[in-house]
Scaffold this motif. Sequence first.
Motif, PDB file in Angstrom:
ATOM      1  N   VAL A   1       0.959  -1.211   0.063  1.00 14.40           N
ATOM      2  CA  VAL A   1      -0.039   0.206   0.026  1.00 14.40           C
ATOM      3  C   VAL A   1       1.104   1.261  -0.185  1.00 14.40           C
ATOM      4  O   VAL A   1       1.676   1.417   0.870  1.00 14.40           O
ATOM      5  CB  VAL A   1      -0.938  -0.001   1.129  1.00 14.40           C
ATOM      6  CG1 VAL A   1      -1.875   1.323   1.081  1.00 14.40           C
ATOM      7  CG2 VAL A   1      -1.980  -1.218   1.275  1.00 14.40           C
ATOM      8  N   HIS A   2       0.909   1.977  -0.989  1.00  8.43           N
ATOM      9  CA  HIS A   2       1.719   3.222  -1.178  1.00  8.43           C
ATOM     10  C   HIS A   2       0.845   4.612  -0.836  1.00  8.43           C
ATOM     11  O   HIS A   2      -0.310   4.718  -1.165  1.00  8.43           O
ATOM     12  CB  HIS A   2       2.225   3.272  -2.744  1.00  8.43           C
ATOM     13  CG  HIS A   2       2.852   2.091  -3.066  1.00  8.43           C
ATOM     14  ND1 HIS A   2       4.323   1.890  -2.988  1.00  8.43           N
ATOM     15  CD2 HIS A   2       2.312   0.869  -3.898  1.00  8.43           C
ATOM     16  CE1 HIS A   2       4.690   0.770  -3.530  1.00  8.43           C
ATOM     17  NE2 HIS A   2       3.532   0.006  -3.990  1.00  8.43           N
ATOM     18  N   ALA A   3       1.535   5.344   0.034  1.00  2.46           N
ATOM     19  CA  ALA A   3       0.775   6.598   0.699  1.00  2.46           C
ATOM     20  C   ALA A   3       1.833   7.567   0.732  1.00  2.46           C
ATOM     21  O   ALA A   3       3.003   7.519   0.489  1.00  2.46           O
ATOM     22  CB  ALA A   3       0.466   6.292   2.115  1.00  2.46           C
ATOM     23  N   ARG A   4       1.102   8.831   0.415  1.00  9.87           N
ATOM     24  CA  ARG A   4       1.867  10.004   0.613  1.00  9.87           C
ATOM     25  C   ARG A   4       1.114  11.142   1.157  1.00  9.87           C
ATOM     26  O   ARG A   4      -0.241  11.070   1.108  1.00  9.87           O
ATOM     27  CB  ARG A   4       1.961  10.422  -1.073  1.00  9.87           C
ATOM     28  CG  ARG A   4       2.727  11.750  -1.042  1.00  9.87           C
ATOM     29  CD  ARG A   4       3.060  12.119  -2.580  1.00  9.87           C
ATOM     30  NE  ARG A   4       3.968  11.151  -3.297  1.00  9.87           N
ATOM     31  CZ  ARG A   4       5.280  11.364  -3.067  1.00  9.87           C
ATOM     32  NH1 ARG A   4       5.880  12.490  -2.626  1.00  9.87           N
ATOM     33  NH2 ARG A   4       6.125  10.528  -3.633  1.00  9.87           N
ATOM     34  N   ALA A   5       1.826  11.984   1.731  1.00 14.21           N
ATOM     35  CA  ALA A   5       1.228  13.127   2.645  1.00 14.21           C
ATOM     36  C   ALA A   5       1.394  14.245   2.053  1.00 14.21           C
ATOM     37  O   ALA A   5       2.583  14.660   1.579  1.00 14.21           O
ATOM     38  CB  ALA A   5       1.560  13.176   4.059  1.00 14.21           C
TER      39      ALA A   5
ATOM     40  N   GLU B   1      -1.315   2.545  10.947  1.00 13.18           N
ATOM     41  CA  GLU B   1      -1.400   1.353  10.810  1.00 13.18           C
ATOM     42  C   GLU B   1      -2.342   1.016   9.610  1.00 13.18           C
ATOM     43  O   GLU B   1      -3.555   1.855   9.583  1.00 13.18           O
ATOM     44  CB  GLU B   1      -2.090   0.737  11.939  1.00 13.18           C
ATOM     45  CG  GLU B   1      -2.189  -1.050  12.017  1.00 13.18           C
ATOM     46  CD  GLU B   1      -2.957  -1.232  13.011  1.00 13.18           C
ATOM     47  OE1 GLU B   1      -2.310  -1.860  13.716  1.00 13.18           O
ATOM     48  OE2 GLU B   1      -4.122  -1.057  13.138  1.00 13.18           O
ATOM     49  N   VAL B   2      -2.127   0.210   8.644  1.00  7.99           N
ATOM     50  CA  VAL B   2      -2.935  -0.308   7.572  1.00  7.99           C
ATOM     51  C   VAL B   2      -3.384  -1.684   7.994  1.00  7.99           C
ATOM     52  O   VAL B   2      -2.721  -2.489   8.265  1.00  7.99           O
ATOM     53  CB  VAL B   2      -2.422  -0.230   6.366  1.00  7.99           C
ATOM     54  CG1 VAL B   2      -3.413  -0.548   5.177  1.00  7.99           C
ATOM     55  CG2 VAL B   2      -1.682   1.136   6.082  1.00  7.99           C
ATOM     56  N   ARG B   3      -4.942  -1.861   7.976  1.00 11.16           N
ATOM     57  CA  ARG B   3      -5.557  -3.198   8.173  1.00 11.16           C
ATOM     58  C   ARG B   3      -6.483  -3.671   6.994  1.00 11.16           C
ATOM     59  O   ARG B   3      -7.195  -2.787   6.670  1.00 11.16           O
ATOM     60  CB  ARG B   3      -6.286  -3.325   9.612  1.00 11.16           C
ATOM     61  CG  ARG B   3      -6.949  -4.558   9.728  1.00 11.16           C
ATOM     62  CD  ARG B   3      -7.556  -4.511  11.413  1.00 11.16           C
ATOM     63  NE  ARG B   3      -6.523  -4.136  12.468  1.00 11.16           N
ATOM     64  CZ  ARG B   3      -6.218  -5.491  12.838  1.00 11.16           C
ATOM     65  NH1 ARG B   3      -6.434  -6.692  12.438  1.00 11.16           N
ATOM     66  NH2 ARG B   3      -5.087  -5.329  13.668  1.00 11.16           N
ATOM     67  N   ALA B   4      -6.371  -4.824   6.687  1.00 10.33           N
ATOM     68  CA  ALA B   4      -7.291  -5.597   5.780  1.00 10.33           C
ATOM     69  C   ALA B   4      -7.633  -6.876   6.235  1.00 10.33           C
ATOM     70  O   ALA B   4      -6.941  -7.690   6.584  1.00 10.33           O
ATOM     71  CB  ALA B   4      -6.328  -5.602   4.509  1.00 10.33           C
ATOM     72  N   GLY B   5      -8.972  -7.002   6.763  1.00  7.79           N
ATOM     73  CA  GLY B   5      -9.341  -8.042   7.481  1.00  7.79           C
ATOM     74  C   GLY B   5      -8.840  -8.146   8.767  1.00  7.79           C
ATOM     75  O   GLY B   5      -8.780  -7.327   9.641  1.00  7.79           O
ATOM     76  N   ASP B   6      -8.149  -9.408   9.007  1.00  6.17           N
ATOM     77  CA  ASP B   6      -7.383  -9.695  10.156  1.00  6.17           C
ATOM     78  C   ASP B   6      -5.940  -9.489  10.202  1.00  6.17           C
ATOM     79  O   ASP B   6      -5.193  -9.654  10.899  1.00  6.17           O
ATOM     80  CB  ASP B   6      -7.710 -11.229  10.658  1.00  6.17           C
ATOM     81  CG  ASP B   6      -9.190 -11.472  10.811  1.00  6.17           C
ATOM     82  OD1 ASP B   6      -9.827 -10.441  11.243  1.00  6.17           O
ATOM     83  OD2 ASP B   6      -9.478 -12.699  10.652  1.00  6.17           O
ATOM     84  N   THR B   7      -5.641  -8.921   9.049  1.00  5.13           N
ATOM     85  CA  THR B   7      -4.100  -8.539   8.729  1.00  5.13           C
ATOM     86  C   THR B   7      -3.817  -6.934   9.130  1.00  5.13           C
ATOM     87  O   THR B   7      -4.474  -6.296   8.232  1.00  5.13           O
ATOM     88  CB  THR B   7      -3.592  -9.157   7.419  1.00  5.13           C
ATOM     89  OG1 THR B   7      -4.001 -10.559   7.161  1.00  5.13           O
ATOM     90  CG2 THR B   7      -2.230  -8.895   7.144  1.00  5.13           C
TER      91      THR B   7
ATOM     92  N   ALA C   1      -0.375  -3.960   9.458  1.00  2.73           N
ATOM     93  CA  ALA C   1       0.892  -3.697   9.149  1.00  2.73           C
ATOM     94  C   ALA C   1       1.264  -2.103   9.511  1.00  2.73           C
ATOM     95  O   ALA C   1       0.205  -1.166   9.084  1.00  2.73           O
ATOM     96  CB  ALA C   1       1.518  -3.920   7.647  1.00  2.73           C
ATOM     97  N   ALA C   2       2.347  -1.755   9.676  1.00  4.11           N
ATOM     98  CA  ALA C   2       2.662  -0.520  10.110  1.00  4.11           C
ATOM     99  C   ALA C   2       3.001   0.394   8.803  1.00  4.11           C
ATOM    100  O   ALA C   2       3.734  -0.261   7.937  1.00  4.11           O
ATOM    101  CB  ALA C   2       3.789  -0.121  10.883  1.00  4.11           C
ATOM    102  N   LEU C   3       2.585   1.616   8.503  1.00  2.00           N
ATOM    103  CA  LEU C   3       2.804   2.573   7.644  1.00  2.00           C
ATOM    104  C   LEU C   3       3.835   3.671   7.937  1.00  2.00           C
ATOM    105  O   LEU C   3       3.467   4.420   8.949  1.00  2.00           O
ATOM    106  CB  LEU C   3       1.435   3.024   7.032  1.00  2.00           C
ATOM    107  CG  LEU C   3       1.632   4.100   5.912  1.00  2.00           C
ATOM    108  CD1 LEU C   3       2.236   3.520   4.851  1.00  2.00           C
ATOM    109  CD2 LEU C   3       0.258   4.763   5.717  1.00  2.00           C
TER     110      LEU C   3
ATOM    111  N   ILE D   1      -7.109   2.840   7.770  1.00  2.00           N
ATOM    112  CA  ILE D   1      -5.773   3.296   7.936  1.00  2.00           C
ATOM    113  C   ILE D   1      -6.060   4.261   9.378  1.00  2.00           C
ATOM    114  O   ILE D   1      -7.179   5.062   9.351  1.00  2.00           O
ATOM    115  CB  ILE D   1      -5.414   4.605   6.938  1.00  2.00           C
ATOM    116  CG1 ILE D   1      -5.167   3.789   5.525  1.00  2.00           C
ATOM    117  CG2 ILE D   1      -4.178   5.393   7.393  1.00  2.00           C
ATOM    118  CD1 ILE D   1      -4.641   4.609   4.442  1.00  2.00           C
ATOM    119  N   SER D   2      -5.422   3.984  10.519  1.00  2.00           N
ATOM    120  CA  SER D   2      -5.598   4.392  11.901  1.00  2.00           C
ATOM    121  C   SER D   2      -4.695   4.848  12.708  1.00  2.00           C
ATOM    122  O   SER D   2      -3.399   4.236  12.070  1.00  2.00           O
ATOM    123  CB  SER D   2      -6.638   3.127  12.658  1.00  2.00           C
ATOM    124  OG  SER D   2      -5.778   2.042  12.771  1.00  2.00           O
TER     125      SER D   2
END
Length: 313
Positions: A101-105, A115-121, A123-125, A153-154
């Motif tokens: 997952v590519h992000a930019r501010a 933190e990025v979450r998809a379902g039960d998975t 990962a840190a961003l 994203i939280s």
Amino acid sequence: MFQRLQQLARPRAPEPLPARLDRRRIYVLPTAFGLFFFVLLLTMGVGALNYNNNPALLLCLLLAGTALASLLHAHLQLSGLAVQAIDAEPVPAGHPLALRVHARADVARPRRGLEVRAGDTSAALHLDDGAGEAVLELPTAQRGWLDIGRLRISTTRPLGLARAWSWVWPDTPLLVYPAPEAHGPPLPEGAGDNAQARLHAAGDDVHHLRNWRRGDSRRAIAWKPSARRDQLLVREYEQPQGADVVIDWRGTAELPYEARIRRLARWVDEAERDQRRYVLRLPGQPAVGPARGALHRHACLRALALLPEAMHG
């Protein structure tokens, strides 16, 4: 109940990327620790008013102001963040798929604890100079397109009193290859008159001489030509190779439908590993190939992955 509330949150349908997070799609609620902190402040405030204790009341107000400021800070952690793209290399069904997952501010300020979450998975961003990515390991169960659904994203920074989150729903499905058959018959024999030869260390005929490289066997060194040129030369051999391998759907008629797909996927991998040219023939589709290489392998496995769930013939 949670799923019904989630349906009301933005976005309510898959969206194209990039997707920018703004105040209309960022939500903030207290965490369990935040609720405990609120009850503690309420108790402190009641006690300070009851006993007319001004220092305690001042402390309570200061802590309450800090808590309110942390809510705003948590919101600002996500505000202005944009999910630029998602991508993943296809994997065989049953293997975890690494989703990037590519992000930019668009506003340069420190953003921590994302933190990025998809379902039960999850990962840190991590953002470095306003850009970064998160890698999630998603489970796969069957071939075809994998719909990852919503990404959350939280963050709970800075004090852990509140959680700010937002949803992103990419309209980009990810491809999962069919799982190759574990054991089976060898590759079919080649067909046609286009027999070839390929370089092989244990070949029969000398193809050419090349400069020595670290790791080459001493037995492959051509000593006489090396002496004439005053540099080490190594023999490259070639081995005769059969004609193009034909991987045909009709050659697996005795197997169940999904087992036929797994066997063809195994033959594609074997032909690629042996550096053979091969052609894939599926019913109702033009032949894929003949060719070899990563792009050709992807085209063949993609065609197998996207075969209908139920087909006969």
